[in-house]
Structures are given as C-alpha cells and as structure tokens.
Design an enzyme around this catalytic site. Structure first.
Site, PDB file in Angstrom:
ATOM      1  N   TYR A 112       0.859  -1.196   0.000  1.00 59.20           N
ATOM      2  CA  TYR A 112       0.000   0.000   0.000  1.00 59.20           C
ATOM      3  C   TYR A 112       0.890   1.239   0.000  1.00 59.20           C
ATOM      4  CZ  TYR A 112      -5.020   0.259   0.126  1.00 59.20           C
ATOM      5  OH  TYR A 112      -6.324   0.329  -0.251  1.00 59.20           O
ATOM      6  N   GLU A 155      -0.470   4.848  -0.525  1.00 57.33           N
ATOM      7  CA  GLU A 155      -1.252   6.081  -0.785  1.00 57.33           C
ATOM      8  C   GLU A 155      -0.370   7.312  -0.653  1.00 57.33           C
ATOM      9  OE1 GLU A 155      -4.493   6.137   1.927  1.00 57.33           O
ATOM     10  OE2 GLU A 155      -5.744   4.868   0.657  1.00 57.33           O
ATOM     11  N   ASP A 204      -5.671  13.963 -25.339  1.00 54.58           N
ATOM     12  CA  ASP A 204      -5.795  12.573 -24.887  1.00 54.58           C
ATOM     13  C   ASP A 204      -5.213  11.722 -26.015  1.00 54.58           C
ATOM     14  OD1 ASP A 204      -6.526   9.993 -24.390  1.00 54.58           O
ATOM     15  OD2 ASP A 204      -8.634  10.420 -23.967  1.00 54.58           O
ATOM     16  N   THR A 236      -3.137   6.164 -22.331  1.00 57.70           N
ATOM     17  CA  THR A 236      -3.122   4.816 -21.772  1.00 57.70           C
ATOM     18  C   THR A 236      -1.766   4.215 -22.121  1.00 57.70           C
ATOM     19  OG1 THR A 236      -4.084   3.929 -23.802  1.00 57.70           O
ATOM     20  CG2 THR A 236      -5.608   4.399 -22.000  1.00 57.70           C
ATOM     21  N   LYS A 277      -2.120   0.461 -25.369  1.00 57.96           N
ATOM     22  CA  LYS A 277      -2.528   0.382 -26.780  1.00 57.96           C
ATOM     23  C   LYS A 277      -1.255   0.342 -27.635  1.00 57.96           C
ATOM     24  CE  LYS A 277      -7.039   2.513 -26.003  1.00 57.96           C
ATOM     25  NZ  LYS A 277      -7.113   3.098 -24.660  1.00 57.96           N
ATOM     26  N   ARG A 292      -1.699  -2.470 -18.676  1.00 53.00           N
ATOM     27  CA  ARG A 292      -2.942  -1.715 -18.725  1.00 53.00           C
ATOM     28  C   ARG A 292      -2.912  -0.599 -17.690  1.00 53.00           C
ATOM     29  NH1 ARG A 292      -7.416  -2.721 -21.249  1.00 53.00           N
ATOM     30  NH2 ARG A 292      -6.297  -4.365 -22.304  1.00 53.00           N
TER      31      ARG A 292
HETATM   32  N1  PLP Z   1      -9.145   7.893 -24.074  1.00 49.60           N
HETATM   33  C1  PLP Z   1      -9.207   7.375 -25.299  1.00 49.60           C
HETATM   34  C2  PLP Z   1      -9.005   8.274 -26.479  1.00 49.60           C
HETATM   35  C3  PLP Z   1      -9.457   6.015 -25.474  1.00 49.60           C
HETATM   36  O1  PLP Z   1      -9.548   5.508 -26.692  1.00 49.60           O
HETATM   37  C4  PLP Z   1      -9.627   5.199 -24.320  1.00 49.60           C
HETATM   38  C5  PLP Z   1      -9.871   3.758 -24.431  1.00 49.60           C
HETATM   39  O2  PLP Z   1     -10.138   3.180 -25.415  1.00 49.60           O
HETATM   40  C6  PLP Z   1      -9.562   5.805 -23.065  1.00 49.60           C
HETATM   41  C7  PLP Z   1      -9.323   7.161 -22.972  1.00 49.60           C
HETATM   42  C8  PLP Z   1      -9.855   5.044 -21.822  1.00 49.60           C
HETATM   43  O3  PLP Z   1      -8.948   4.086 -21.484  1.00 49.60           O
HETATM   44  P1  PLP Z   1      -9.311   2.930 -20.440  1.00 49.60           P
HETATM   45  O4  PLP Z   1     -10.096   1.923 -21.188  1.00 49.60           O
HETATM   46  O5  PLP Z   1      -7.969   2.457 -19.979  1.00 49.60           O
HETATM   47  O6  PLP Z   1     -10.096   3.542 -19.342  1.00 49.60           O
END
Ligand code: PLP
Length: 412
Positions: free
Chosen positions: A64, A66, A218, A244, A247, A253
């Site tokens: 843990y 935090e 993002d 993320t 991918k 993950r």
């Molecule tokens: N942002 C985008 C552009 C995504 O394509 C995704 C997932 O496909 C996410 C955020 C969210 O990721 P997670 O599935 O890990 O929550």
C-alpha cells in the site's frame, strides 16, 4: 510469437494459479488459446512482453502506498518510492520532456487519467469543448452516460463531410461557449491531429476574450506514434496530456497524466486523494518496464511497421470498393463505413468473430444506426504487427473480411 522462455514463464504462471484455483487456471488457459488462435484487429489492444506481464504479476501488489513519492501515508514505502520515481523519470524521457512536464504514473486506466485531469482543472458545471463521440471522441470526452458528461457541460466539435476534424467548427464553438478546457484526441480517428493548429486557435481565443482556456490532448491511441515520431507531438503545445499505456505503447494496462510544471500539484491532488486511493505499484513497475521498451530502437521500427501495415490494409479495402472514413489513415487504425453494404457493424463483428477475426463495431460520422448496432467497424494493426504480420498477411485478412461482409450482404 512466444519464445521457449516465454512459454516456460507462462507454464509456471499457469501451474501456480492451478495449484490454488484450478477453475481460474482453466479459464485463463482458454483465454490464452483464444488469443493465439484468432486474428486480433482491435485498435486499442496489443500483446505485451513477458517482462511486462511478470512485473504486473509481481509481489509489488502487496504494498500500500497512498500519497506521492516521499509523502506516503504508510510506512515501508521507500522501495516502491524508487520504482515510482524511476517510472516517472523514464516516461518523461520517452517523450523527451524531462525538464518541461510533470508526470503522474498512478492512474489505473485512461478513463481514470482523464477524470483526474478534469478534476485538476475544472469545477462541476464548467464547459469543456471536445470531439463529438460519433465522430471519434471517447466516452470520457463527455458522453451523457459517463460521469464526464454528467458533471461538466461538454460541447462537441465535429468532422467535415470528408471525415477530418472541422477546425472551423472548433474555432466557432470555442468563441461561442468559452470553455475552461479544450480536449483533443480520439478513439476512432484515423487522420493526424493538428495540435499546433488547435493551440493557435485557443491562444487567439484567450487573447481576444481574456479567458484562460486550457488545452488537453488525450493521446491514448496514438501515444506510440508520438514516441516514434509518426505523429506530431502534443508536448510543448498542450497544457495536459493523458494516455493509456496498453494500446500502441504495448504495455501494462493503465494511464498516465503529463502536465506543465505549474499544474503538477493540482494534478497529483486530483489523482490522490481526489479520484483514487492506493496506487498499483505492480502496475507502476510494469509501466516502467514498458517505458524501457519504448526507449529501445526496435520500438520505433515496430511503430513504423504498424503504420505502414495500416496504410496498406486501408488501401486494399478502398481498392475493393469499400468506404474508409476520412479516405484512409495516417495512423494505426481506420474505420470501414459499411452503410452502403446494408450490413451493420454489429452483424459484421459477430460474423467475423465466428471466422476467427476479432475487431469492434463503431459509430461512423453521421451515424444512422444506434450506438449498439452501428454502421462501421474499427480496424487496427498494432496487435498483429507485434505478432509479426506483414503487408501480405494484412491484405489476406482484408479479403477474409470482404468475404464475410459479402456473405452478410447477400442475406439482407
Ligand atoms: N481515451 C481514449 C481516447 C481512449 O480511446 C480510451 C480507451 O479506449 C480511453 C481514454 C480510456 O482508457 P481505459 O479503457 O484504460 O479507461
């Protein structure tokens, strides 16, 4: 794809699980076999190395921790501090922003990263401008079914009739709604995103209105392309960058939030205690292994092949008479618009699964069917490129998909 050493490791993991929970081990074995007997075209998936799997499955799960490095709420965190610090250092290095950005490596997923980023810079009710979900935006970019859409007032920009981001629409809406934040980035958009152009629009808006609208990218999907230089970087351009790690980055993950240094305190607080409790140190270790792998020259070559394979496969569909959204692809994915075939995305997805091809249905711009049924499918080349597929393999799969669609169309 798996070497003898990999298979030995997988056998040891399976035996350890089997000794304690045979029913779990049996399901895990079935999933291993499914993964290895099907073609994976899911644009958001990949196959990680055994090193990533091993770190993610390690004893670091016992701890843990935090809080942030050197400011923990539990004792015994000195060692995990080292891994979290190393992870932060490596990810800043991967994107070449060691001196200009802060990174928080604790988000459990891309959605958690986005939610924490919003929490850092927005108050409930604030306006956010993001890409329309049916044009490629993600659930966390203001879907009414997602907390983002419930807590904040999302306004959306669209794509043009050609399927590319409508920067004029973005500019118009920016001036109309004066958002606190503009989000760029998408889940199913195959063309290059012009971060610099969006930055210029935001700067012009701020200069004229006196607003302090922030810009967030993002890059969950295209992060690997940014690392390898196959997509312009949002760093140096955007105030916040989320992604993320599972991918195109081909890792454990999870999520990451990068921000300009002045936002570091707000972002860290938004992750903990704002939206998460204890960080997953085993996943942070695996993210760190992922970063090390992204720093290797082989990784750049991998992304080069992903992008080349994708362009070739999309072109094959165009040659067969299919409508590819936005007329093609610049990245690791493309969308087939099946409207003219009369076949729904759902029907195509189910039929292809029967034939051993795994992909997902997706809305297309101007979608006429429900989000459940859809008129399109999304195709990505990152996972199978990891397993060694080259142009000929992707062309063969394109023809297998064509056969399935023709079969379904003949039944309509
Ligand atoms: N942002 C985008 C552009 C995504 O394509 C995704 C997932 O496909 C996410 C955020 C969210 O990721 P997670 O599935 O890990 O929550």
């Amino acid at each position: 794809m798996y070497s003898k050493n990999d298979m030995d490791y997988i056998a040891r993991v399976s035996a350890a699980v089997e000794a304690s929970a045979p029913d779990v081990a049996a399901i895990m074995k079935k999933e291993f076999e499914r993964q290895n007997s099907t073609v994976n075209l899911i644009a958001s998936e990949n196959f990680v190395s055994t090193a990533v799997m091993a770190a993610a499955g390690s004893w670091l799960t016992n701890k843990y921790s935090e809080g942030m490095v050197a400011k923990r709420y539990y004792s015994g965190c000195g060692v995990v501090d080292e891994i979290e610090l190393l992870c932060r250092k490596k990810w800043l290095e991967v994107f070449g922003v060691s001196d200009t950005y802060h990174v928080n490596v604790q988000p459990h997923s891309g959605s958690q990263a986005n939610f924490a980023a919003y929490t850092a810079v927005l108050k409930p009710g604030d306006t956010v401008l993001s890409m329309s979900l049916s044009d490629g935006g993600h659930l966390t970019h203001g879907s009414p079914a997602n907390n983002s859409g419930k807590l904040y007032n999302f306004v959306h920009y669209s794509v043009t009739d050609e399927g590319v981001i409508d920067y004029d629409d973005l500019e118009r809406k920016l001036d109309e709604c004066s958002p606190k934040l503009v989000v760029c980035g998408a889940s199913s958009y195959s063309r290059t995103i012009d971060f610099a152009r969006i930055r210029a629009l935001v700067d012009a808006h701020n200069a004229e209105s006196g607003d302090n609208t922030l810009l967030m990218a993002d890059i969950a999907h295209i992060a690997g392309l940014v690392v390898a230089g196959y997509h312009p970087t949002p760093f140096g351009v955007c105030d916040i960058v989320t992604c993320t790690t599972h991918k195109t980055l081909r890792g454990a993950r999870g999520g990451l939030i990068f921000c300009k240094l002045e936002l570091a305190g707000a972002v860290d607080k938004a992750v903990f205690p704002g939206t998460q409790g204890g960080p997953l140190q085993h996943i942070i270790a695996a993210k760190c292994v992922t970063a090390e792998e992204c720093l290797k020259p082989e990784y750049k070559d991998y992304i080069r092949r992903v992008v080349e394979n994708c362009a070739i496969m999309a072109q094959e569909f165009i040659s067969m008479g299919y409508k590819v959204v936005a007329g093609g692809t610049d990245n690791h994915l493309f969308m087939l618009d099946l409207t003219d075939t009369g076949v729904s995305g759902l029907a195509a997805q189910l039929e292809l699964e029967k034939r051993g091809i795994i992909l997902n249905r997706n809305c297309v711009p101007g979608e006429k069917r429900s989000a459940y049924e859809t008129s399109g499918v999304r195709i990505g080349t990152a996972p199978e490129t990891t397993r060694g597929f080259g142009p000929d393999d992707f062309i063969k799969v394109a023809h297998r998909i064509d056969e399935a669609i023709k079969y379904l169309a003949s039944k309509e």
